[in-house]
Design a protein around this motif. Sequence first.
Motif, PDB file in Angstrom:
ATOM      1  N   LEU A  45     -16.389   7.978  -3.203  1.00 46.76           N
ATOM      2  CA  LEU A  45     -16.318   8.742  -4.448  1.00 46.76           C
ATOM      3  C   LEU A  45     -15.310   8.131  -5.418  1.00 46.76           C
ATOM      4  O   LEU A  45     -15.534   8.102  -6.632  1.00 46.76           O
ATOM      5  N   ASN A  46     -14.200   7.593  -4.883  1.00 42.94           N
ATOM      6  CA  ASN A  46     -13.223   6.911  -5.747  1.00 42.94           C
ATOM      7  C   ASN A  46     -13.865   5.746  -6.481  1.00 42.94           C
ATOM      8  O   ASN A  46     -13.645   5.551  -7.677  1.00 42.94           O
ATOM      9  N   GLY A  47     -14.664   4.988  -5.738  1.00 39.12           N
ATOM     10  CA  GLY A  47     -15.335   3.835  -6.334  1.00 39.12           C
ATOM     11  C   GLY A  47     -16.289   4.266  -7.442  1.00 39.12           C
ATOM     12  O   GLY A  47     -16.340   3.666  -8.515  1.00 39.12           O
ATOM     13  N   VAL A  48     -17.034   5.339  -7.178  1.00 38.96           N
ATOM     14  CA  VAL A  48     -17.988   5.823  -8.193  1.00 38.96           C
ATOM     15  C   VAL A  48     -17.230   6.264  -9.450  1.00 38.96           C
ATOM     16  O   VAL A  48     -17.593   5.910 -10.578  1.00 38.96           O
ATOM     17  N   MET A  49     -16.136   6.995  -9.243  1.00 34.63           N
ATOM     18  CA  MET A  49     -15.365   7.509 -10.394  1.00 34.63           C
ATOM     19  C   MET A  49     -14.793   6.349 -11.212  1.00 34.63           C
ATOM     20  O   MET A  49     -14.838   6.367 -12.452  1.00 34.63           O
ATOM     21  N   GLU A  50     -14.272   5.334 -10.522  1.00 39.21           N
ATOM     22  CA  GLU A  50     -13.706   4.168 -11.241  1.00 39.21           C
ATOM     23  C   GLU A  50     -14.779   3.493 -12.098  1.00 39.21           C
ATOM     24  O   GLU A  50     -14.534   3.112 -13.236  1.00 39.21           O
ATOM     25  N   THR A  51     -15.969   3.358 -11.528  1.00 39.05           N
ATOM     26  CA  THR A  51     -17.055   2.719 -12.297  1.00 39.05           C
ATOM     27  C   THR A  51     -17.433   3.563 -13.507  1.00 39.05           C
ATOM     28  O   THR A  51     -17.687   3.033 -14.596  1.00 39.05           O
ATOM     29  N   VAL A  52     -17.478   4.885 -13.317  1.00 35.93           N
ATOM     30  CA  VAL A  52     -17.836   5.768 -14.446  1.00 35.93           C
ATOM     31  C   VAL A  52     -16.841   5.577 -15.588  1.00 35.93           C
ATOM     32  O   VAL A  52     -17.228   5.453 -16.759  1.00 35.93           O
ATOM     33  N   ILE A  53     -15.560   5.514 -15.260  1.00 33.02           N
ATOM     34  CA  ILE A  53     -14.533   5.374 -16.306  1.00 33.02           C
ATOM     35  C   ILE A  53     -14.658   4.014 -16.995  1.00 33.02           C
ATOM     36  O   ILE A  53     -14.597   3.910 -18.221  1.00 33.02           O
ATOM     37  N   LYS A  54     -14.883   2.972 -16.170  1.00 29.79           N
ATOM     38  CA  LYS A  54     -14.966   1.619 -16.728  1.00 29.79           C
ATOM     39  C   LYS A  54     -16.233   1.432 -17.582  1.00 29.79           C
ATOM     40  O   LYS A  54     -16.201   0.840 -18.649  1.00 29.79           O
ATOM     41  N   ARG A  55     -17.314   2.000 -17.091  1.00 34.42           N
ATOM     42  CA  ARG A  55     -18.592   1.777 -17.764  1.00 34.42           C
ATOM     43  C   ARG A  55     -18.794   2.669 -18.986  1.00 34.42           C
ATOM     44  O   ARG A  55     -19.634   2.414 -19.829  1.00 34.42           O
ATOM     45  N   ASN A  56     -18.034   3.755 -19.062  1.00 34.61           N
ATOM     46  CA  ASN A  56     -18.205   4.712 -20.171  1.00 34.61           C
ATOM     47  C   ASN A  56     -16.861   4.949 -20.847  1.00 34.61           C
ATOM     48  O   ASN A  56     -16.323   6.056 -20.822  1.00 34.61           O
ATOM     49  N   PRO A  57     -16.274   3.900 -21.445  1.00 32.02           N
ATOM     50  CA  PRO A  57     -14.940   4.061 -22.020  1.00 32.02           C
ATOM     51  C   PRO A  57     -14.966   5.052 -23.185  1.00 32.02           C
ATOM     52  O   PRO A  57     -15.994   5.226 -23.829  1.00 32.02           O
ATOM     53  N   ALA A  58     -13.824   5.685 -23.413  1.00 34.74           N
ATOM     54  CA  ALA A  58     -13.680   6.601 -24.554  1.00 34.74           C
ATOM     55  C   ALA A  58     -14.671   7.765 -24.518  1.00 34.74           C
ATOM     56  O   ALA A  58     -15.137   8.216 -25.556  1.00 34.74           O
ATOM     57  N   GLU A  59     -15.025   8.220 -23.309  1.00 31.56           N
ATOM     58  CA  GLU A  59     -15.878   9.412 -23.187  1.00 31.56           C
ATOM     59  C   GLU A  59     -15.195  10.419 -22.252  1.00 31.56           C
ATOM     60  O   GLU A  59     -15.695  10.716 -21.160  1.00 31.56           O
ATOM     61  N   PRO A  60     -14.012  10.949 -22.668  1.00 31.62           N
ATOM     62  CA  PRO A  60     -13.214  11.772 -21.756  1.00 31.62           C
ATOM     63  C   PRO A  60     -13.928  13.026 -21.247  1.00 31.62           C
ATOM     64  O   PRO A  60     -13.738  13.422 -20.093  1.00 31.62           O
ATOM     65  N   GLU A  61     -14.778  13.624 -22.086  1.00 29.93           N
ATOM     66  CA  GLU A  61     -15.464  14.855 -21.636  1.00 29.93           C
ATOM     67  C   GLU A  61     -16.438  14.521 -20.510  1.00 29.93           C
ATOM     68  O   GLU A  61     -16.598  15.295 -19.566  1.00 29.93           O
ATOM     69  N   PHE A  62     -17.084  13.348 -20.617  1.00 29.10           N
ATOM     70  CA  PHE A  62     -18.008  12.944 -19.559  1.00 29.10           C
ATOM     71  C   PHE A  62     -17.229  12.675 -18.259  1.00 29.10           C
ATOM     72  O   PHE A  62     -17.623  13.124 -17.184  1.00 29.10           O
ATOM     73  N   HIS A  63     -16.092  11.985 -18.370  1.00 27.64           N
ATOM     74  CA  HIS A  63     -15.279  11.734 -17.170  1.00 27.64           C
ATOM     75  C   HIS A  63     -14.873  13.072 -16.527  1.00 27.64           C
ATOM     76  O   HIS A  63     -14.917  13.225 -15.304  1.00 27.64           O
ATOM     77  N   GLN A  64     -14.459  14.023 -17.375  1.00 27.58           N
ATOM     78  CA  GLN A  64     -14.003  15.335 -16.872  1.00 27.58           C
ATOM     79  C   GLN A  64     -15.113  16.044 -16.091  1.00 27.58           C
ATOM     80  O   GLN A  64     -14.883  16.590 -15.005  1.00 27.58           O
ATOM     81  N   ALA A  65     -16.325  16.008 -16.649  1.00 28.44           N
ATOM     82  CA  ALA A  65     -17.449  16.698 -15.994  1.00 28.44           C
ATOM     83  C   ALA A  65     -17.806  16.014 -14.669  1.00 28.44           C
ATOM     84  O   ALA A  65     -18.072  16.686 -13.659  1.00 28.44           O
ATOM     85  N   VAL A  66     -17.778  14.682 -14.645  1.00 28.92           N
ATOM     86  CA  VAL A  66     -18.119  13.959 -13.414  1.00 28.92           C
ATOM     87  C   VAL A  66     -17.045  14.209 -12.356  1.00 28.92           C
ATOM     88  O   VAL A  66     -17.350  14.506 -11.193  1.00 28.92           O
ATOM     89  N   ARG A  67     -15.771  14.128 -12.776  1.00 31.47           N
ATOM     90  CA  ARG A  67     -14.677  14.312 -11.815  1.00 31.47           C
ATOM     91  C   ARG A  67     -14.781  15.666 -11.123  1.00 31.47           C
ATOM     92  O   ARG A  67     -14.637  15.765  -9.912  1.00 31.47           O
ATOM     93  N   GLU A  68     -15.085  16.697 -11.905  1.00 26.20           N
ATOM     94  CA  GLU A  68     -15.162  18.048 -11.322  1.00 26.20           C
ATOM     95  C   GLU A  68     -16.269  18.126 -10.271  1.00 26.20           C
ATOM     96  O   GLU A  68     -16.076  18.703  -9.202  1.00 26.20           O
ATOM     97  N   VAL A  69     -17.398  17.507 -10.557  1.00 23.81           N
ATOM     98  CA  VAL A  69     -18.503  17.560  -9.584  1.00 23.81           C
ATOM     99  C   VAL A  69     -18.147  16.736  -8.336  1.00 23.81           C
ATOM    100  O   VAL A  69     -18.318  17.197  -7.202  1.00 23.81           O
ATOM    101  N   LEU A  70     -17.608  15.546  -8.549  1.00 20.74           N
ATOM    102  CA  LEU A  70     -17.295  14.696  -7.389  1.00 20.74           C
ATOM    103  C   LEU A  70     -16.254  15.360  -6.484  1.00 20.74           C
ATOM    104  O   LEU A  70     -16.334  15.261  -5.258  1.00 20.74           O
TER     105      LEU A  70
END
Length: 447
Positions: free
Chosen positions: A7-32
């Motif tokens: 899950l750490n790996g998935v989260m890191e990729t989400v942040i790297k691949r979708n820069p400057a999208e904090p709301e998206f990171h927040q929603a993914v982090r909560e689910v993971l």
Amino acid sequence: MFKSKYLNGVMETVIKRNPAEPEFHQAVREVLESLEPVIEAHPEFEKAGIVERIVEPERVVSFRVPWLDDQGNVQVNRGFRVQFNSAIGPYKGGLRFHPSVYQGIIKFLGFEQIFKNSLTGLPIGGGKGGSDFDPKGKSDNEVMRFCQSFMTELSKHIGADCDVPAGDIGVGGREIGYMFGQYKRLRNEYTGVLTGKGLTYGGSLARTEATGYGLCYFTDEMLKDAGKSFKDATVVISGSGNVAIYATEKATELGGKVVALSDSNGYVYDKNGIDLPLVKQLKEVERKRISEYVKTHPEAEYHEGCKGIWTIPCDIALPCATQNELDEESAKALVANGCYAVAEGANMPSTPEAVSVFQSNGVLFGPAKAANAGGVATSALEMSQNSMRYSWTFEEVDAKLKDIMVNIYKNSRDAAEKYGLKGNFVAGANIAGFMKVAEAMMAQGLV
Ligand code: NDP
């Protein structure tokens, strides 16, 4: 951050691949976070790459929306449709017209929609769309020209068996009507390509009321399980749009007293109980500000700014305006004033810090994915009626909605218990929503 390396790996990729999208990171982090025990119990999901696939939209469309204002000037907005996941049905999710809209907002909403739609038990996948167009202050003709231009491009990507958008912030009956008309003209087909339609052209009874009513059905079930109810409870609701208005109606019908509503400028506090017919007239008919309320009710108070609404003492709080409107400080104020239940009508209205304040203080907390799923569930019922070329009565739709909300509550509660997280409806909703989608994705192979 997570115990699971996967899950750490998935989260890191989400942040790297979708820069400057904090709301998206927040929603993914909560689910993971919620999925840790599931991934541990189901190693097959990691092997099949289910989580890295589920965080990547199947398709993102971004497009130019040119239109002419009333002065004859060219205006250009940006439109989006994110088709996130179609494992369990055609993409389904609203369109938001608001100046704050950018790709990150649409992706967070589309991601949440996957699990919400799954929780309804109906065959609908996850999607979301919108534009940074602001309908506020525009004439009906300007809104129509914008909607027609928006649909001219969107029509190439949607369809009754492929992707069925609906309303959201800034998109109500008027906008849906203009978009439906344009779709029909372009495609020469009369299909249920949008939901939230007017009753004269394929809409479902009770769709307007569904999100707010559903929120209260969910909350009522959660309260009952804890030996409480709406009866004689003081309720604070933020927003004064579609969700807030019908949450006020149902909460009142269930015996609660709603004392406050807001918009993006400020809030009204009426300790005698909100005069809902007046709010409907101001907001639904005249499209005015909530500040106008005190002109008819001088005994009520109007305060500038949105945050202060959470300092009003209440038993139940229903945030129904927008994302991240309720922060840690507001959550602490609610707890200090004795609030014992919070359920989210808006999408992701509570910050992660606010959610942990509620959870660590034993406040019953109904997350958006579960608590506000009544809108999309009733949209799916509208799709069924369109396919059958038939209409159910208000009572029939409302009864189905109630059943769906009770089931969502029970499934979220049971999933939390199964994974050792009793009472954590955030985790329960994420897990229950995820399981159905993950199983469908497993069955369909690597697509
Ligand atoms: P509406 O456009 O009808 O109403 C939105 C309300 O929220 C308005 O009162 C608006 O005030 C207020 N608002 C919007 N942005 C802000 C902001 N930045 N700060 C404070 N208040 C704000 O939208 P809905 O009622 O349909 O949607 C409300 C929420 O519910 C959204 O999060 C939406 O995603 C969610 N939702 C809606 C569903 C539906 O069926 N409609 C289904 C599920 C979730 P103002 O007029 O000043 O902008």
